[in-house]
Design a protein around this motif. Sequence first.
Motif, PDB file in Angstrom:
ATOM      1  N   LEU A   1      13.036   4.693  -0.806  1.00 40.44           N
ATOM      2  CA  LEU A   1      12.370   3.850  -1.790  1.00 40.44           C
ATOM      3  C   LEU A   1      12.263   4.538  -3.146  1.00 40.44           C
ATOM      4  O   LEU A   1      11.771   5.648  -3.258  1.00 40.44           O
ATOM      5  N   THR A   2      12.731   3.848  -4.140  1.00 34.90           N
ATOM      6  CA  THR A   2      12.702   4.399  -5.495  1.00 34.90           C
ATOM      7  C   THR A   2      12.068   3.374  -6.419  1.00 34.90           C
ATOM      8  O   THR A   2      12.063   2.189  -6.118  1.00 34.90           O
ATOM      9  N   PRO A   3      11.515   3.793  -7.559  1.00 35.89           N
ATOM     10  CA  PRO A   3      10.908   2.823  -8.467  1.00 35.89           C
ATOM     11  C   PRO A   3      11.932   1.807  -8.975  1.00 35.89           C
ATOM     12  O   PRO A   3      13.138   2.057  -8.936  1.00 35.89           O
ATOM     13  N   ALA A   4      11.433   0.694  -9.462  1.00 37.29           N
ATOM     14  CA  ALA A   4      12.297  -0.408  -9.904  1.00 37.29           C
ATOM     15  C   ALA A   4      13.373   0.060 -10.876  1.00 37.29           C
ATOM     16  O   ALA A   4      14.519  -0.364 -10.796  1.00 37.29           O
ATOM     17  N   GLN A   5      12.987   0.945 -11.778  1.00 35.78           N
ATOM     18  CA  GLN A   5      13.918   1.361 -12.824  1.00 35.78           C
ATOM     19  C   GLN A   5      15.178   2.013 -12.248  1.00 35.78           C
ATOM     20  O   GLN A   5      16.217   2.006 -12.870  1.00 35.78           O
ATOM     21  N   THR A   6      15.036   2.624 -11.072  1.00 37.83           N
ATOM     22  CA  THR A   6      16.194   3.323 -10.503  1.00 37.83           C
ATOM     23  C   THR A   6      16.811   2.580  -9.323  1.00 37.83           C
ATOM     24  O   THR A   6      17.637   3.109  -8.616  1.00 37.83           O
ATOM     25  N   MET A   7      16.355   1.320  -9.108  1.00 39.26           N
ATOM     26  CA  MET A   7      16.971   0.512  -8.058  1.00 39.26           C
ATOM     27  C   MET A   7      18.411   0.207  -8.452  1.00 39.26           C
ATOM     28  O   MET A   7      18.738   0.189  -9.640  1.00 39.26           O
ATOM     29  N   PRO A   8      19.275  -0.107  -7.488  1.00 39.30           N
ATOM     30  CA  PRO A   8      20.642  -0.477  -7.855  1.00 39.30           C
ATOM     31  C   PRO A   8      20.614  -1.653  -8.820  1.00 39.30           C
ATOM     32  O   PRO A   8      19.780  -2.533  -8.695  1.00 39.30           O
ATOM     33  N   PRO A   9      21.498  -1.660  -9.827  1.00 39.25           N
ATOM     34  CA  PRO A   9      21.456  -2.744 -10.792  1.00 39.25           C
ATOM     35  C   PRO A   9      21.665  -4.104 -10.132  1.00 39.25           C
ATOM     36  O   PRO A   9      22.430  -4.232  -9.176  1.00 39.25           O
ATOM     37  N   VAL A  10      20.933  -5.101 -10.614  1.00 41.78           N
ATOM     38  CA  VAL A  10      21.053  -6.454 -10.083  1.00 41.78           C
ATOM     39  C   VAL A  10      22.201  -7.148 -10.801  1.00 41.78           C
ATOM     40  O   VAL A  10      22.246  -7.192 -12.024  1.00 41.78           O
ATOM     41  N   THR A  11      23.140  -7.630 -10.037  1.00 40.09           N
ATOM     42  CA  THR A  11      24.290  -8.302 -10.648  1.00 40.09           C
ATOM     43  C   THR A  11      24.233  -9.788 -10.375  1.00 40.09           C
ATOM     44  O   THR A  11      23.507 -10.226  -9.496  1.00 40.09           O
ATOM     45  N   GLY A  12      24.974 -10.577 -11.111  1.00 40.37           N
ATOM     46  CA  GLY A  12      24.973 -12.029 -10.917  1.00 40.37           C
ATOM     47  C   GLY A  12      25.669 -12.394  -9.617  1.00 40.37           C
ATOM     48  O   GLY A  12      26.291 -11.565  -8.983  1.00 40.37           O
ATOM     49  N   ASP A  13      25.547 -13.676  -9.196  1.00 37.83           N
ATOM     50  CA  ASP A  13      26.168 -14.115  -7.942  1.00 37.83           C
ATOM     51  C   ASP A  13      27.636 -14.430  -8.100  1.00 37.83           C
ATOM     52  O   ASP A  13      28.026 -14.953  -9.085  1.00 37.83           O
TER      53      ASP A  13
ATOM     54  N   ASN B   1       0.815  -1.227   0.000  1.00 36.14           N
ATOM     55  CA  ASN B   1       0.000   0.000   0.000  1.00 36.14           C
ATOM     56  C   ASN B   1       0.842   1.268   0.000  1.00 36.14           C
ATOM     57  O   ASN B   1       0.343   2.351  -0.313  1.00 36.14           O
ATOM     58  N   SER B   2       2.127   1.148   0.328  1.00 41.91           N
ATOM     59  CA  SER B   2       2.999   2.329   0.316  1.00 41.91           C
ATOM     60  C   SER B   2       3.542   2.622  -1.088  1.00 41.91           C
ATOM     61  O   SER B   2       4.158   3.667  -1.320  1.00 41.91           O
ATOM     62  N   LEU B   3       3.297   1.707  -2.021  1.00 42.45           N
ATOM     63  CA  LEU B   3       3.837   1.882  -3.382  1.00 42.45           C
ATOM     64  C   LEU B   3       2.845   2.620  -4.271  1.00 42.45           C
ATOM     65  O   LEU B   3       1.622   2.453  -4.107  1.00 42.45           O
ATOM     66  N   PRO B   4       3.321   3.419  -5.225  1.00 47.95           N
ATOM     67  CA  PRO B   4       2.402   4.098  -6.133  1.00 47.95           C
ATOM     68  C   PRO B   4       1.486   3.086  -6.848  1.00 47.95           C
ATOM     69  O   PRO B   4       1.921   1.980  -7.161  1.00 47.95           O
ATOM     70  N   ARG B   5       0.230   3.479  -7.078  1.00 41.18           N
ATOM     71  CA  ARG B   5      -0.765   2.558  -7.659  1.00 41.18           C
ATOM     72  C   ARG B   5      -0.325   2.005  -9.007  1.00 41.18           C
ATOM     73  O   ARG B   5      -0.685   0.896  -9.379  1.00 41.18           O
ATOM     74  N   ASP B   6       0.437   2.826  -9.755  1.00 37.20           N
ATOM     75  CA  ASP B   6       0.794   2.366 -11.110  1.00 37.20           C
ATOM     76  C   ASP B   6       2.114   1.577 -11.137  1.00 37.20           C
ATOM     77  O   ASP B   6       2.587   1.188 -12.190  1.00 37.20           O
ATOM     78  N   GLN B   7       2.701   1.351  -9.967  1.00 36.97           N
ATOM     79  CA  GLN B   7       3.952   0.579  -9.923  1.00 36.97           C
ATOM     80  C   GLN B   7       3.653  -0.907 -10.179  1.00 36.97           C
ATOM     81  O   GLN B   7       2.863  -1.517  -9.461  1.00 36.97           O
ATOM     82  N   LYS B   8       4.289  -1.465 -11.212  1.00 36.98           N
ATOM     83  CA  LYS B   8       4.099  -2.906 -11.465  1.00 36.98           C
ATOM     84  C   LYS B   8       4.906  -3.700 -10.441  1.00 36.98           C
ATOM     85  O   LYS B   8       6.018  -3.315 -10.073  1.00 36.98           O
ATOM     86  N   ILE B   9       4.330  -4.832 -10.012  1.00 37.61           N
ATOM     87  CA  ILE B   9       4.958  -5.610  -8.937  1.00 37.61           C
ATOM     88  C   ILE B   9       5.065  -7.076  -9.339  1.00 37.61           C
ATOM     89  O   ILE B   9       4.117  -7.651  -9.895  1.00 37.61           O
ATOM     90  N   LEU B  10       6.228  -7.671  -9.068  1.00 32.89           N
ATOM     91  CA  LEU B  10       6.289  -9.135  -9.117  1.00 32.89           C
ATOM     92  C   LEU B  10       6.527  -9.638  -7.705  1.00 32.89           C
ATOM     93  O   LEU B  10       7.224  -9.014  -6.902  1.00 32.89           O
ATOM     94  N   PHE B  11       5.902 -10.777  -7.395  1.00 28.39           N
ATOM     95  CA  PHE B  11       5.939 -11.293  -6.028  1.00 28.39           C
ATOM     96  C   PHE B  11       6.426 -12.736  -6.032  1.00 28.39           C
ATOM     97  O   PHE B  11       5.912 -13.575  -6.763  1.00 28.39           O
ATOM     98  N   ALA B  12       7.417 -13.023  -5.188  1.00 27.70           N
ATOM     99  CA  ALA B  12       7.971 -14.375  -5.097  1.00 27.70           C
ATOM    100  C   ALA B  12       8.276 -14.663  -3.629  1.00 27.70           C
ATOM    101  O   ALA B  12       8.430 -13.741  -2.836  1.00 27.70           O
ATOM    102  N   PRO B  13       8.480 -15.934  -3.213  1.00 30.34           N
ATOM    103  CA  PRO B  13       8.176 -17.111  -4.015  1.00 30.34           C
ATOM    104  C   PRO B  13       6.811 -17.746  -3.719  1.00 30.34           C
ATOM    105  O   PRO B  13       6.470 -18.725  -4.383  1.00 30.34           O
ATOM    106  N   ASP B  14       6.013 -17.219  -2.769  1.00 33.00           N
ATOM    107  CA  ASP B  14       4.787 -17.931  -2.380  1.00 33.00           C
ATOM    108  C   ASP B  14       3.574 -17.455  -3.181  1.00 33.00           C
ATOM    109  O   ASP B  14       3.061 -16.351  -2.957  1.00 33.00           O
TER     110      ASP B  14
END
Length: 336
Positions: free
Chosen positions: A324-336, A145-158
């Motif tokens: 909190l920033t939108p997904a596009q500006t989150m720190p880049p996800v790098t491999g393990d 509920n704290s996220l903007p209404r138009d923010q797309k969300i993916l939810f894992a793992p349950d």
Amino acid sequence: MDARLRETLKGLDIRAEIERLRKERNAVILAHYYQTPELQDMADFVGDSLELSRKAAETDADVIAFCGVRFMAEVAKILSPQKTVILPDMDAGCSLEDSCPPDEFAAFRAAHPDHLSLTYINCSAAVKAHSDIIVTSSSAEKIINSLPRDQKILFAPDKHLGAWLARKTGRDMLLWDGTCIVHEAFSETELLKLKAQYPDAPVAAHPECPAHILDHADMIGSTSAILKFALESPSDLIIVATEPHIIHQMEKKAPQKTFIGAPGADGKCSCNMCPYMALNTVEKLYLSLRDLKPELHVPEELRVRALLPLNRMLAIASGAATDLTPAQTMPPVTGD
Ligand code: 13P
Ligand code: SF4
């Protein structure tokens, strides 16, 4: 218990030894509600995933003895890297963690770069490191509920928790296909029989249950919320659709009430006891405090990446301002 272990422990007052070691090591014992009554009663604090994370972050003990499953102890280590974190049995995993391999999750995320990744705390540190915000069952709704209404969300793992949250918040979320083997084991047919037998008894359920169980629930929430409901409900008979060891706290705090665990397929099976939580025992807790192992280790680079989404959860859940920033500006996800 194998013969050698039995020999080692012969003649020992294990509870007194745990008390001695707790003081000697300046250790705190944290336990989840799904642990056996013996372990819950030895703990300094018993709680749900969010409360245990907070305790792990706050404690000034040198050693955290974590009676729970591995991802929970791993969270304690991520939040308190300077502390020695021990888990009585390192094989205490979680079916939700197993359902979400980090490389597959990273690919799923990469395929949806415009989605914010909300990830249930029941996952590995590597999956957390690929996530934007971690949630627990008690913090998820507030965070969504704290996220903007138009923010797309993916939810894992349950997927069951995700579907319930989507319904509650009216958000359309992309769901990972993982489940908890314990909460999937409840039988709708047997639950309906129980409700017919006790028509006035409210049903309290954990949101990891599938929708066909949640549809019959009067209350849905985290383990702590279920406990609160059970104690505060005017009814003196409550049906509990979550791992049944939580009933220990209910019976301690409200001995005048009756709590009935929701049944599995044959109406009485113990298939809804968490087999991972069951690996921890008082004997293993004693050995882990004595030997300071099995000990949790999280590589520093991974820890720092997993810490960011965990801290976002703790900040939003406590009502503090976040970066909190939108997904596009989150720190880049790098491999393990
Ligand atoms: P809670 O956060 O509600 O304690 O849930 C943890 C868990 O693993 C439930 O299966
Ligand atoms: Fe994992 Fe389910 Fe056990 Fe919770 S009850 S620790 S989600 S397997």
